[in-house]
Design a protein around this motif. Structure first.
Motif, mmCIF file in Angstrom:
data_model
loop_
_atom_site.group_PDB
_atom_site.id
_atom_site.type_symbol
_atom_site.label_atom_id
_atom_site.label_comp_id
_atom_site.label_asym_id
_atom_site.label_seq_id
_atom_site.Cartn_x
_atom_site.Cartn_y
_atom_site.Cartn_z
ATOM 1 N N TRP A 52 28.684 -22.953 -32.546
ATOM 2 C CA TRP A 52 27.641 -22.005 -32.171
ATOM 3 C C TRP A 52 27.977 -21.211 -30.927
ATOM 4 N N LYS A 53 28.399 -21.902 -29.868
ATOM 5 C CA LYS A 53 28.611 -21.236 -28.578
ATOM 6 C C LYS A 53 29.969 -20.538 -28.486
ATOM 7 N N ARG A 54 31.007 -21.197 -28.997
ATOM 8 C CA ARG A 54 32.360 -20.659 -28.859
ATOM 9 C C ARG A 54 32.870 -19.988 -30.121
ATOM 10 N N HIS A 55 32.108 -20.097 -31.200
ATOM 11 C CA HIS A 55 32.498 -19.506 -32.486
ATOM 12 C C HIS A 55 33.814 -20.083 -32.995
ATOM 13 N N ASP A 56 34.095 -21.345 -32.655
ATOM 14 C CA ASP A 56 35.308 -22.017 -33.121
ATOM 15 C C ASP A 56 35.002 -22.753 -34.422
ATOM 16 N N SER A 57 35.884 -22.611 -35.397
ATOM 17 C CA SER A 57 35.743 -23.391 -36.631
ATOM 18 C C SER A 57 35.879 -24.868 -36.294
ATOM 19 N N GLN A 58 35.203 -25.701 -37.072
ATOM 20 C CA GLN A 58 35.196 -27.126 -36.795
ATOM 21 C C GLN A 58 35.554 -27.928 -38.033
ATOM 22 N N CYS A 59 36.152 -29.081 -37.797
ATOM 23 C CA CYS A 59 36.485 -30.016 -38.859
ATOM 24 C C CYS A 59 36.230 -31.418 -38.316
ATOM 25 N N VAL A 60 35.557 -32.233 -39.102
ATOM 26 C CA VAL A 60 35.341 -33.624 -38.724
ATOM 27 C C VAL A 60 36.024 -34.478 -39.777
ATOM 28 N N LEU A 61 36.936 -35.304 -39.332
ATOM 29 C CA LEU A 61 37.641 -36.210 -40.220
ATOM 30 C C LEU A 61 36.977 -37.570 -40.109
ATOM 31 N N ILE A 62 36.455 -38.055 -41.222
ATOM 32 C CA ILE A 62 35.811 -39.369 -41.266
ATOM 33 C C ILE A 62 36.677 -40.239 -42.164
ATOM 34 N N SER A 63 37.228 -41.276 -41.582
ATOM 35 C CA SER A 63 38.185 -42.114 -42.289
ATOM 36 C C SER A 63 37.786 -43.572 -42.185
ATOM 37 N N GLY A 64 38.234 -44.365 -43.125
ATOM 38 C CA GLY A 64 37.978 -45.796 -43.082
ATOM 39 C C GLY A 64 38.153 -46.419 -44.446
ATOM 40 N N GLU A 65 38.146 -47.719 -44.447
ATOM 41 C CA GLU A 65 38.302 -48.457 -45.696
ATOM 42 C C GLU A 65 37.006 -48.429 -46.492
ATOM 43 N N SER A 66 37.077 -48.890 -47.716
ATOM 44 C CA SER A 66 35.906 -48.970 -48.578
ATOM 45 C C SER A 66 34.833 -49.817 -47.902
ATOM 46 N N GLY A 67 33.614 -49.282 -47.853
ATOM 47 C CA GLY A 67 32.505 -50.007 -47.239
ATOM 48 C C GLY A 67 32.389 -49.835 -45.742
ATOM 49 N N ALA A 68 33.246 -49.008 -45.172
ATOM 50 C CA ALA A 68 33.238 -48.832 -43.715
ATOM 51 C C ALA A 68 32.088 -47.955 -43.222
ATOM 52 N N GLY A 69 31.481 -47.190 -44.113
ATOM 53 C CA GLY A 69 30.363 -46.342 -43.714
ATOM 54 C C GLY A 69 30.683 -44.862 -43.655
ATOM 55 N N LYS A 70 31.732 -44.426 -44.338
ATOM 56 C CA LYS A 70 32.121 -43.014 -44.313
ATOM 57 C C LYS A 70 31.029 -42.113 -44.875
ATOM 58 N N THR A 71 30.451 -42.499 -45.995
ATOM 59 C CA THR A 71 29.399 -41.684 -46.616
ATOM 60 C C THR A 71 28.184 -41.608 -45.712
ATOM 61 N N GLU A 72 27.780 -42.723 -45.142
ATOM 62 C CA GLU A 72 26.624 -42.720 -44.241
ATOM 63 C C GLU A 72 26.910 -41.897 -42.994
ATOM 64 N N SER A 73 28.114 -41.991 -42.452
ATOM 65 C CA SER A 73 28.480 -41.194 -41.276
ATOM 66 C C SER A 73 28.415 -39.708 -41.598
ATOM 67 N N THR A 74 28.885 -39.339 -42.785
ATOM 68 C CA THR A 74 28.828 -37.940 -43.206
ATOM 69 C C THR A 74 27.382 -37.471 -43.324
ATOM 70 N N LYS A 75 26.537 -38.285 -43.924
ATOM 71 C CA LYS A 75 25.115 -37.932 -44.062
ATOM 72 C C LYS A 75 24.468 -37.752 -42.696
ATOM 73 N N LEU A 76 24.777 -38.629 -41.758
ATOM 74 C CA LEU A 76 24.192 -38.538 -40.422
ATOM 75 C C LEU A 76 24.672 -37.289 -39.693
ATOM 76 N N LEU A 77 25.940 -36.970 -39.831
ATOM 77 C CA LEU A 77 26.477 -35.770 -39.206
ATOM 78 C C LEU A 77 25.800 -34.526 -39.781
ATOM 79 N N LEU A 78 25.655 -34.477 -41.105
ATOM 80 C CA LEU A 78 24.992 -33.333 -41.738
ATOM 81 C C LEU A 78 23.511 -33.276 -41.375
ATOM 82 N N GLN A 79 22.874 -34.427 -41.236
ATOM 83 C CA GLN A 79 21.476 -34.472 -40.802
ATOM 84 C C GLN A 79 21.336 -33.829 -39.427
ATOM 85 N N PHE A 80 22.209 -34.194 -38.505
ATOM 86 C CA PHE A 80 22.168 -33.641 -37.153
ATOM 87 C C PHE A 80 22.378 -32.123 -37.186
ATOM 88 N N LEU A 81 23.413 -31.684 -37.892
ATOM 89 C CA LEU A 81 23.697 -30.249 -37.964
ATOM 90 C C LEU A 81 22.554 -29.475 -38.609
#
Length: 108
Positions: A52-81
């Motif tokens: 928003w402020k700097r107009h820089d493109s962003q990428c968030v890499l969410i990594s982990g093993e099965s069951g680590a919470g990647k999907t939930e982390s993605t949902k929370l990040l999208l909820q915040f945004l």
């Protein structure tokens, strides 16, 4: 814990009251990365500020093993945004906030 702008998260495998509620979104939206304890909302806020402020493109890499919470982390990040985008749209709905909303919609 934070490692620079990297967040290492652990799935607690249980709900922790207040950890991801609207008050947490509000709290982390008012602070820069590193000012508060490590949290997915701190990373999301840093992305939002850069986008928003700097107009820089962003990428968030969410990594982990099965069951680590990647999907939930993605949902929370999208909820915040989504909340931040809606808040900015309420005061001044600009082309940038529309782009943020579209990016969130496309990523689901």
């Amino acid at each position: 814990t934070n490692i620079g702008s990297i967040l290492a998260a652990v799935n607690p495998y249980k709900q922790i009251p207040g950890l991801y509620d609207p008050a947490a979104v509000d709290l982390y939206s008012r602070h820069h990365l590193g000012e508060l304890p490590p949290h997915i909302f701190a990373v999301a806020n840093e992305c939002y500020r850069c986008l928003w402020k700097r107009h820089d493109s962003q990428c968030v890499l969410i990594s982990g093993e099965s069951g680590a919470g990647k999907t939930e982390s993605t949902k929370l990040l999208l909820q915040f945004l989504s909340v931040m985008s809606q808040n900015s749209a309420g005061t001044a709905h600009t082309e940038r906030s529309t782009r943020v909303e579209q990016a969130i919609i496309q990523s689901r």
